[in-house]
Design an enzyme around this catalytic site. Structure first.
Site, PDB file in Angstrom:
ATOM      1  N   HIS A  97     -28.240 -49.104   7.592  1.00 58.89           N
ATOM      2  CA  HIS A  97     -28.573 -48.543   6.372  1.00 58.89           C
ATOM      3  C   HIS A  97     -29.726 -49.683   5.593  1.00 58.89           C
ATOM      4  O   HIS A  97     -30.619 -49.135   4.644  1.00 58.89           O
ATOM      5  CB  HIS A  97     -27.703 -48.343   5.445  1.00 58.89           C
ATOM      6  CG  HIS A  97     -27.656 -47.147   4.696  1.00 58.89           C
ATOM      7  ND1 HIS A  97     -28.955 -47.187   3.443  1.00 58.89           N
ATOM      8  CD2 HIS A  97     -26.892 -46.053   4.185  1.00 58.89           C
ATOM      9  CE1 HIS A  97     -28.821 -45.893   3.014  1.00 58.89           C
ATOM     10  NE2 HIS A  97     -27.734 -45.207   3.176  1.00 58.89           N
ATOM     11  N   ASP A 141     -35.535 -31.865  17.588  1.00 57.45           N
ATOM     12  CA  ASP A 141     -35.617 -30.687  18.911  1.00 57.45           C
ATOM     13  C   ASP A 141     -36.241 -31.409  20.022  1.00 57.45           C
ATOM     14  O   ASP A 141     -37.279 -31.762  20.037  1.00 57.45           O
ATOM     15  CB  ASP A 141     -36.372 -29.706  18.445  1.00 57.45           C
ATOM     16  CG  ASP A 141     -36.550 -28.462  19.723  1.00 57.45           C
ATOM     17  OD1 ASP A 141     -35.956 -28.873  20.696  1.00 57.45           O
ATOM     18  OD2 ASP A 141     -37.093 -27.511  19.434  1.00 57.45           O
TER      19      ASP A 141
END
Length: 434
Positions: free
Chosen positions: A151, A380
Site C-alpha cells: 500500500h 479482463d
C-alpha cells in the site's frame, strides 16, 4: 483443502523494441502522502469461471504492463541521498502458480475466511517484491487470481488503474495513458506556509510507551467477516429515507456508510455517552489538480464522529449529514494545509507517528475502504470480466470494505468484520430501515 504450489518466479518488465525504461530516473521518492499511509499488503481475490485465461497470456500481459508501471516491478528502498524511495530496478513481480483438487465453489465462500489466504503467496513470509500474485487453477477449470501489493507504493485508485491496464495488455490493446509519478518538486509548501488544521492529531499522533500496534492471533480468532448484500432497491429506499426533506439526496456511499455505522453501533451494544468515529479516505487528486493517472498515494482521511446516543436515537439523516460535512471539510485547502505541515519537519522534530496503523479492533470506531468507484471488474484477460471479486481475509474488527456486487445491477456488498458475540445482533438489524 490443500493448495499445491507448482512454481514461483519473478516476472520482469518486457520492453518493446525501442522503448526506453520510464521514468528516466532510477528512483521515485516517496511523497508525503506515501509516508502517512498504512504499511500493509493490499490483498484482493478475483475469480474467473471456465474457460479461464491461460497462464502464458496472463504472464505475458504482466510483463508488458510492468514496462509501463515500473514501480510495481521495483522495490522499496532509498535513493543515494537517503530519501525513502521506490527503486526502479526491474526486479519484477512475484508470480506463483498453484493448483487445487477441488471446485472453486468448494473452497471460495461467499465471504472472506482464513481459507482465502491459501490463494495468495505466503503473506507472513518476507518478500522483497512490491507485487505478489498467485494463479490457482481448480478442478472445474476456474481460476483464482490472488493479487497483493504494498500500500505504501500505491493507493486503491492507482492500483485499479494498473489492473485495468494489465487486462488490456494481455488482450493486446493499448494500455491507456501512462502513470504519472511523484517527483521532488511536487507537493511543495506555499511560499508563506499556512497550517490551518490540526494535523498533529489527525494524520499524526504523539505515541506513548504503552501503545500496542499489531495483530494477535487470539483477537483474530474471535472475529468473523459477514458479507451484507444490499440490493439496488434497498439502497434507493435508504437514500430516500435519509434524504427526506433535503434538497439534494445523499450519495449512495454516504447512505450505506451511515446505515452501517448505525447498525454496527447497535450490534456492539455501546453506552449512549460513548463517541464513535469513522476513518475514511478522501482522494486528493482533483483537490490538488493532479491527473487521474497519478500513481502513488494521494489520500487523507475524514473523521466523522457522533455520540452513540445520537447515532441510535436520531434519524439516519443525522449520520449521513455528519459523514457528508466531514468529507466536504477535507477539501483542497485542507490538503494544502497538510502539505505545508508535513513539509515543515515538525512531525519529525516532535516525534509524531502516523495515525494510519493496523489494529486488531476499532470498536467503538469504524474504518472504511470504499471500492465503489474503482473499475476492479474491468480486469479482463480475454475471457470476460471476473465472476466475482472480493477483499482477501483481513480480520480487523470494524474495518469495512464496500464493493460493487458481481451482479452488476447497482447492488453493493459490504464486508463487515465483527466480534462473534455481535454477529447475530448485526444480522438482525442490517436489513432494517428502522
Amino acid at each position: 483443502m490443500e493448495v499445491k504450489v507448482l512454481s514461483s518466479k519473478l516476472v520482469k518488465p518486457a520492453y518493446s523494441a525501442g522503448q526506453a525504461p520510464m521514468p528516466a530516473t532510477e528512483y521515485i521518492p516517496l511523497s508525503i502522502f506515501d509516508r502517512v499511509t498504512f504499511e500493509m499488503q493490499m490483498a484482493i481475490i478475483y475469480a474467473f469461471a471456465a474457460p479461464a485465461p491461460s497462464t502464458a497470456a496472463i504472464e505475458n500481459g504482466l510483463a508488458t504492463v510492468l514496462a509501463q508501471y515500473r514501480a510495481f516491478a521495483g522495490q522499496l528502498g532509498e535513493a543515494p541521498d537517503g530519501t525513502p524511495s521506490v527503486v526502479l530496478n526491474d526486479r519484477g513481480a512475484r508470480l506463483v502458480e498453484a493448483t487445487v483438487d477441488a471446485d472453486l465453489t468448494d473452497m471460495v465462500p461467499s465471504k472472506p475466511t482464513p481459507e482465502l489466504l491459501k490463494l495468495h503467496p505466503d503473506l507472513e513470509a518476507v518478500h522483497e517484491e512490491v507485487v505478489l500474485l498467485q494463479l490457482t487453477r481448480f478442478r472445474c477449470g476456474s481460476l483464482a487470481v490472488g493479487f497483493t501489493s504494498n500500500h505504501v507504493v500505491a493507493d486503491g485508485h492507482a492500483t485499479s488503474n494498473f489492473l485495468v491496464a494489465w487486462g488490456r495488455a494481455t488482450r493486446g490493446l493499448p494500455m491507456g495513458l501512462p502513470p504519472v509519478h511523484h517527483h521532488k518538486d511536487l507537493f511543495k509548501p506555499r511560499s508563506s506556509p499556512r497550517v490551518e488544521h490540526d494535523h498533529r492529531n489527525r494524520e499524526y499522533y504523539l505515541p506513548s510507551p504503552t501503545d500496542v500496534v499489531g495483530h494477535h492471533a487470539d483477537a483474530a480468532d474471535n472475529i468473523v467477516i459477514h458479507k451484507a448484500h444490499f440490493t439496488k432497491d434497498f439502497i434507493a429506499g435508504l437514500r430516500a429515507k435519509a434524504s427526506e426533506g433535503r434538497g439534494r439526496p445523499f450519495s449512495r456511499f454516504e447512505t450505506i456508510l451511515a446505515h452501517l455505522w448505525h447498525t454496527m453501533t447497535r450490534a456492539r451494544d455501546l453506552s449512549p455517552e460513548e463517541t464513535s468515529k469513522i476513518r475514511l479516505s478522501v482522494d486528493g487528486r482533483h483537490r490538488l489538480g493532479q491527473p487521474a493517472e497519478y500513481f502513488g498515494n494521494m489520500v487523507l482521511w475524514a473523521f466523522p464522529r457522533s455520540t452513540v446516543g445520537d447515532l441510535l436515537n436520531r434519524p439516519l439523516k443525522h449520520a449521513a449529514q455528519v459523514i457528508h460535512d466531514e468529507v466536504a471539510r477535507v477539501d483542497g485547502a485542507y490538503f494544502q494545509s497538510f502539505v505545508d505541515f508535513a513539509s515543515s519537519g515538525a512531525a519529525e522534530k516532535e516525534g509524531l507517528a502516523r495515525s494510519a496503523v493496523c489494529k486488531d479492533a476499532h470498536c467503538p470506531d469504524v474504518e472504511v475502504d470504499s471500492w465503489l468507484t474503482f473499475p476492479f471488474y474491468e480486469l479482463d484477460f480475454g475471457t470476460g470480466s471476473p465472476s466475482y471479486f472480493m477483499p482477501a481475509y483481513f480480520p480487523t474488527e470494524g474495518m469495512l470494505f464496500l464493493a460493487p456486487s458481481n451482479f452488476g445491477d447497482g447492488s453493493v456488498d459490504a464486508f463487515v468484520p465483527l466480534f462473534q458475540e455481535n454477529l447475530q445482533a448485526f444480522k438482525e438489524c442490517c436489513y432494517s430501515m428502522g
